[in-house]
Design an enzyme around this catalytic site. Structure first.
Site, PDB file in Angstrom:
ATOM      1  N   ARG A 226      82.780  70.505 -14.068  1.00 58.45           N
ATOM      2  CA  ARG A 226      83.580  69.468 -13.434  1.00 58.45           C
ATOM      3  C   ARG A 226      83.174  68.120 -14.006  1.00 58.45           C
ATOM      4  O   ARG A 226      81.987  67.860 -14.237  1.00 58.45           O
ATOM      5  CB  ARG A 226      83.375  69.453 -11.914  1.00 58.45           C
ATOM      6  CG  ARG A 226      84.055  70.599 -11.166  1.00 58.45           C
ATOM      7  CD  ARG A 226      85.590  70.489 -11.204  1.00 58.45           C
ATOM      8  NE  ARG A 226      86.252  71.539 -10.457  1.00 58.45           N
ATOM      9  CZ  ARG A 226      86.691  72.698 -10.957  1.00 58.45           C
ATOM     10  NH1 ARG A 226      86.500  72.957 -12.245  1.00 58.45           N
ATOM     11  NH2 ARG A 226      87.309  73.566 -10.210  1.00 58.45           N
TER      12      ARG A 226
ATOM     13  N   HIS B 133      90.993  70.892 -19.879  1.00 60.86           N
ATOM     14  CA  HIS B 133      90.653  71.833 -18.794  1.00 60.86           C
ATOM     15  C   HIS B 133      91.251  73.220 -19.077  1.00 60.86           C
ATOM     16  O   HIS B 133      92.059  73.739 -18.292  1.00 60.86           O
ATOM     17  CB  HIS B 133      91.144  71.309 -17.431  1.00 60.86           C
ATOM     18  CG  HIS B 133      90.413  71.935 -16.272  1.00 60.86           C
ATOM     19  ND1 HIS B 133      89.988  71.209 -15.174  1.00 60.86           N
ATOM     20  CD2 HIS B 133      90.033  73.215 -16.029  1.00 60.86           C
ATOM     21  CE1 HIS B 133      89.385  72.022 -14.316  1.00 60.86           C
ATOM     22  NE2 HIS B 133      89.402  73.245 -14.807  1.00 60.86           N
TER      23      HIS B 133
HETATM   24  P1  NDP Z   1      78.777  80.123  -9.058  1.00 57.18           P
HETATM   25  O1  NDP Z   1      78.874  79.626  -7.662  1.00 57.18           O
HETATM   26  O2  NDP Z   1      78.765  81.593  -9.294  1.00 57.18           O
HETATM   27  O3  NDP Z   1      77.461  79.537  -9.747  1.00 57.18           O
HETATM   28  C1  NDP Z   1      77.034  78.224  -9.541  1.00 57.18           C
HETATM   29  C2  NDP Z   1      75.626  78.074 -10.099  1.00 57.18           C
HETATM   30  O4  NDP Z   1      75.247  76.701  -9.967  1.00 57.18           O
HETATM   31  C3  NDP Z   1      74.584  78.901  -9.335  1.00 57.18           C
HETATM   32  O5  NDP Z   1      73.620  79.411 -10.215  1.00 57.18           O
HETATM   33  C4  NDP Z   1      73.944  77.861  -8.416  1.00 57.18           C
HETATM   34  O6  NDP Z   1      72.610  78.108  -8.030  1.00 57.18           O
HETATM   35  C5  NDP Z   1      73.989  76.634  -9.303  1.00 57.18           C
HETATM   36  N1  NDP Z   1      73.880  75.422  -8.496  1.00 57.18           N
HETATM   37  C6  NDP Z   1      74.751  74.933  -7.587  1.00 57.18           C
HETATM   38  N2  NDP Z   1      74.278  73.812  -7.033  1.00 57.18           N
HETATM   39  C7  NDP Z   1      73.084  73.582  -7.608  1.00 57.18           C
HETATM   40  C8  NDP Z   1      72.100  72.579  -7.448  1.00 57.18           C
HETATM   41  N3  NDP Z   1      72.254  71.567  -6.585  1.00 57.18           N
HETATM   42  N4  NDP Z   1      70.968  72.652  -8.199  1.00 57.18           N
HETATM   43  C9  NDP Z   1      70.787  73.687  -9.063  1.00 57.18           C
HETATM   44  N5  NDP Z   1      71.698  74.674  -9.266  1.00 57.18           N
HETATM   45  C10 NDP Z   1      72.818  74.621  -8.543  1.00 57.18           C
HETATM   46  O7  NDP Z   1      79.958  79.440  -9.852  1.00 57.18           O
HETATM   47  P2  NDP Z   1      80.713  79.961 -11.176  1.00 57.18           P
HETATM   48  O8  NDP Z   1      79.710  80.321 -12.185  1.00 57.18           O
HETATM   49  O9  NDP Z   1      81.749  80.933 -10.818  1.00 57.18           O
HETATM   50  O10 NDP Z   1      81.478  78.616 -11.612  1.00 57.18           O
HETATM   51  C11 NDP Z   1      80.764  77.408 -11.824  1.00 57.18           C
HETATM   52  C12 NDP Z   1      81.729  76.230 -11.866  1.00 57.18           C
HETATM   53  O11 NDP Z   1      82.469  76.246 -13.078  1.00 57.18           O
HETATM   54  C13 NDP Z   1      82.805  76.223 -10.788  1.00 57.18           C
HETATM   55  O12 NDP Z   1      82.297  75.696  -9.578  1.00 57.18           O
HETATM   56  C14 NDP Z   1      83.890  75.364 -11.388  1.00 57.18           C
HETATM   57  O13 NDP Z   1      83.743  74.037 -10.989  1.00 57.18           O
HETATM   58  C15 NDP Z   1      83.664  75.479 -12.885  1.00 57.18           C
HETATM   59  N6  NDP Z   1      84.763  76.165 -13.562  1.00 57.18           N
HETATM   60  C16 NDP Z   1      85.442  75.497 -14.543  1.00 57.18           C
HETATM   61  C17 NDP Z   1      86.472  76.125 -15.215  1.00 57.18           C
HETATM   62  C18 NDP Z   1      87.208  75.431 -16.308  1.00 57.18           C
HETATM   63  O14 NDP Z   1      88.237  75.906 -16.771  1.00 57.18           O
HETATM   64  N7  NDP Z   1      86.737  74.315 -16.814  1.00 57.18           N
HETATM   65  C19 NDP Z   1      86.880  77.491 -14.898  1.00 57.18           C
HETATM   66  C20 NDP Z   1      86.081  78.100 -13.867  1.00 57.18           C
HETATM   67  C21 NDP Z   1      85.068  77.450 -13.236  1.00 57.18           C
HETATM   68  P3  NDP Z   1      72.220  79.388  -7.141  1.00 57.18           P
HETATM   69  O15 NDP Z   1      72.439  80.573  -8.066  1.00 57.18           O
HETATM   70  O16 NDP Z   1      70.797  79.191  -6.805  1.00 57.18           O
HETATM   71  O17 NDP Z   1      73.161  79.394  -5.977  1.00 57.18           O
HETATM   72  C1  OXD Z   2      88.353  76.777 -11.584  1.00 55.53           C
HETATM   73  C2  OXD Z   2      88.956  75.983 -12.636  1.00 55.53           C
HETATM   74  O1  OXD Z   2      87.482  76.243 -10.896  1.00 55.53           O
HETATM   75  O2  OXD Z   2      89.963  76.432 -13.197  1.00 55.53           O
HETATM   76  O3  OXD Z   2      88.702  77.954 -11.441  1.00 55.53           O
HETATM   77  O4  OXD Z   2      88.465  74.912 -12.988  1.00 55.53           O
END
Ligand code: NDP
Ligand code: OXD
Length: 307
Positions: free
Chosen positions: A222, A270
């Site tokens: 993001r 994106h």
């Molecule tokens: P998940 O919820 O599976 O993973 C998030 C990870 O971030 C976890 O390992 C979590 O830690 C870690 N995390 C969250 N907050 C913190 C923090 N404060 N400090 C340290 N680590 C933290 O999400 P996804 O992997 O499915 O997706 C990640 C992000 O990617 C989405 O939220 C979205 O915004 C973005 N995205 C973007 C896309 C695009 O097209 N550009 C497409 C899809 C997603 P923990 O494991 O300890 O909970």
């Molecule tokens: C998602 C994205 O969060 O598309 O799935 O960014």
């Protein structure tokens, strides 16, 4: 059973048809055509008034992995489970996007492209992969898939999460106290964190300067996790060599934004990973059926943490 769908993108018809086909036992309607009793919402960036039309909703499905836009909505009903898409065909795409950026940085593609523009034939020395640490901010669904895919290339891999993870071949770091050490060994930093109150603005001047001199950044998570002006300054002062950005504070990225013209930035609109309709609809349908049988489902958002 009634499912109300809202998605502002061009694939709304495709979502509608797929959801109706996957859940023949349900009536699926598309906002603003809202029936009286709605059991489930399947939404992406809904208008605030949509929730008022679903007072007895049992669960809200977010048609994407990131729930930050929903979490910011004051009209989002409290106490209703919010369920996100887990992978949904996105992990494979993210692997491609990140691998391309990592290899391009390691193989100095920008340098050779610049040399080509100047007609320069100049070979650069071999770089030891062991000195090119790749750090994954976020070791969730996407981060762990990317780690598994990068493992074969031989870069030292590290990952940072809230709670410590055990991931084969990845040196793991957890929490704010371990972030500086994690950053200091990340020649390539890949951001796959959710946008939450704890991560917004995380990559500011101080943190970017904790990366090694000449480091590269990929942000496919993001836009608001990065402080734009601090990123531009870190590129301008030479601390960072490049940034590959797929996400922005404001999307579409305003035409006048400095990122568009910056020589150190490669940007995409994106598209690093697009939610695949068929895979995601199958996931949602399976979860609705489990919920109807009183069973637990995965992907439920922790509202306190914001992801
Ligand atoms: P998940 O919820 O599976 O993973 C998030 C990870 O971030 C976890 O390992 C979590 O830690 C870690 N995390 C969250 N907050 C913190 C923090 N404060 N400090 C340290 N680590 C933290 O999400 P996804 O992997 O499915 O997706 C990640 C992000 O990617 C989405 O939220 C979205 O915004 C973005 N995205 C973007 C896309 C695009 O097209 N550009 C497409 C899809 C997603 P923990 O494991 O300890 O909970
Ligand atoms: C998602 C994205 O969060 O598309 O799935 O960014």
């Amino acid at each position: 059973m009634h499912v109300l769908l809202h998605t502002p993108n061009a694939t709304a018809g495709e979502w509608h048809a797929a959801l109706a086909a996957a859940l023949p036992e349900a009536r699926v309607t598309r906002w603003p055509d809202a029936p009286r009793a709605i059991d489930y919402l399947a939404v992406w960036k809904p208008p605030p008034e949509l929730f008022g039309a679903a007072p007895a909703v049992k669960a809200i499905f977010n048609l994407g992995a990131g729930v930050d836009a929903l979490m910011r909505m004051p009209t989002l009903p409290a106490g209703v489970p919010v369920i996100r898409i887990e992978d949904g065909g996105m992990a494979d795409q993210m692997v491609d996007y990140v691998t391309l950026a990592v290899l391009a940085a390691y193989r100095e593609q920008r340098v050779y492209a610049a040399q080509q523009r100047e007609g320069l034939w100049r070979q650069r020395p071999y770089r030891d992969k062991r000195a090119f640490g790749v750090g994954l901010l976020g070791l969730g669904v996407l981060g762990q898939c990317v780690a598994a895919a990068l493992a074969r290339f031989g870069f030292p891999l590290a990952g940072w999460s809230r709670e410590r993870k055990t991931v084969a071949g990845v040196r793991t770091y957890a929490g704010a106290s371990e972030l500086p050490e994690f950053l200091s060994r990340s020649q390539m930093l890949v951001c796959l964190l959710p946008s939450t109150p704890a991560t917004r603005g995380l990559l500011d001047r101080a943190r970017l300067h904790q990366l090694p001199q000449g480091a590269h950044l990929v942000n496919a998570a993001r836009g608001d996790i990065v402080v734009d002006a601090d990123l531009v300054a870190a590129l301008d002062d030479g601390h960072l060599a490049s940034a590959t950005l797929d996400v922005f504070h404001e999307e579409p990225l305003p035409r006048t934004h400095p990122f568009w013209q910056h020589p150190g930035i490669t940007l995409t609109p994106h598209v690093s990973a697009i939610t695949l309709v068929d895979v995601s609809v199958a996931q949602i349908a399976a979860k609705i059926r489990r919920l109807e049988r009183g069973l637990a489902v995965t992907g439920v958002v922790d509202r306190e943490r914001g992801y």
